[in-house]
Write an enzyme that holds these catalytic residues in place. Sequence first.
Site, short mmCIF file in Angstrom:
data_model
loop_
_atom_site.label_atom_id
_atom_site.label_comp_id
_atom_site.label_asym_id
_atom_site.label_seq_id
_atom_site.Cartn_x
_atom_site.Cartn_y
_atom_site.Cartn_z
N CYS A 115 0.82 -1.23 0.00
CA CYS A 115 0.00 0.00 0.00
C CYS A 115 0.84 1.27 0.00
O CYS A 115 0.32 2.35 -0.28
CB CYS A 115 -0.95 0.01 1.20
SG CYS A 115 -2.17 -1.30 1.10
N ASN A 119 -10.09 0.23 0.14
CA ASN A 119 -8.63 0.32 0.11
C ASN A 119 -8.13 -0.23 -1.23
O ASN A 119 -8.18 -1.44 -1.46
CB ASN A 119 -8.06 -0.49 1.28
CG ASN A 119 -6.55 -0.43 1.36
OD1 ASN A 119 -5.88 0.02 0.43
ND2 ASN A 119 -6.00 -0.90 2.47
N HIS A 129 -3.14 7.65 2.01
CA HIS A 129 -3.56 6.31 1.60
C HIS A 129 -4.91 6.04 2.25
O HIS A 129 -5.13 6.38 3.42
CB HIS A 129 -2.52 5.28 2.04
CG HIS A 129 -2.99 3.87 1.89
ND1 HIS A 129 -3.56 3.42 0.71
CD2 HIS A 129 -3.02 2.83 2.76
CE1 HIS A 129 -3.90 2.15 0.88
NE2 HIS A 129 -3.58 1.77 2.10
#
Length: 331
Positions: free
Chosen positions: A125, A288, A258
């Site tokens: 990520c 996500n 993020h």
Amino acid sequence: MAQDKQSQDKGTGARLIGVGSALPRRAFSNDELAAEFNLDTSDEWIRTRTGIQQRHIVSGDETAVSLAHMAAQRALDHAGRTAEDVDAIIVATSTPDQVFPSVAVRVQAALGMEQGFGFDVSAACSGFVYALTVGDSMIRSGQAKRIMVIGVEVFSRLLDWEDRSTCVLFGDGAGAVLLEAGAGEGEGILSTHLHADGRLGDLLYVDGAVGCASGKVALKMHGREVFRHAVVNLAAAVDEALETNGLKGTDIQWMVPHQANLRIIDGMAKKLSLPSERVVVTVDRHANTSAASIPLALDEAVRDGRIKQGDLVLMEALGGGLTWGSALIRM
Ligand code: COA
């Protein structure tokens, strides 16, 4: 590992001249996802713990390459450039279509480029912040003038759809930024900071790979532990970015974090004393999307007119590895 960009200032800086993104055609609300995959969960559980209301999931002919290609083409159009102007493509992804060739060179071909080079970066990520750092460094060292940096993921293809504690959290998508040399002092990418702690690798990982005997591929996560590390490490990465540039939290005009969990995002905004309208949030609609989440959010806020030229933008991310980092950009 900490990498301070200030120490490698050899060439001209990199500025962002175009943004683009792409989402799969199909979107699933929490209730639709639960019905589709027969999950014992609820809209209320997912919303209150994460802020997620829906996510996009690839279907049919949609792949990491097709989404990345679309995002890159949109970034080129936004910048008023063509594929002939691009020297390199760097793709952050954990979900390439193939082990090799990389997504980057598949996108190179799809864009019709006959020049340049490309490669993928693997940092889960945090991948976009890592890829942006590499692109910035290559521009500063004079190795390339224009670099397309893309984050793309199709996590739906590596989720365990029987594990409700992970499969409700992720979505698919792509985002791209076109970097160009020529930023003057105080413009463009001001600093990037990267970190990793491989000792924490078992907190969030994908079990299996092509080279692995088990042949089983599924994402595994110790959610609470990851949450705890995210709060501490992201706060430190943000402090580092501010300190390097002699800034205070209140100097930041936009946070493009993020998008893993609304509670983590809200915590970071509070730390910076940033009002919620200065934080770009897409986790509610995208879930996500790992390495794609920051450029997807950036594209949305640039296109709807929130983020303007000259604005100071802070990006931060944490993911499997554990890896984490930040980037500070004067748009
Ligand atoms: N629906 C309903 N119940 C669920 C569920 C779901 N989708 N997933 C888990 N549960 C249950 C668990 O079984 C557990 O039940 P129990 O108490 O009876 O055992 C309960 O909910 C609590 O689970 P827990 O994991 O403790 O919840 P939490 O409050 O920590 O929230 C996360 C879970 C994943 C949302 C949270 O830990 C988180 O966001 N972590 C960070 C994740 C992250 O950022 N990852 C990406 C980094 S890139």
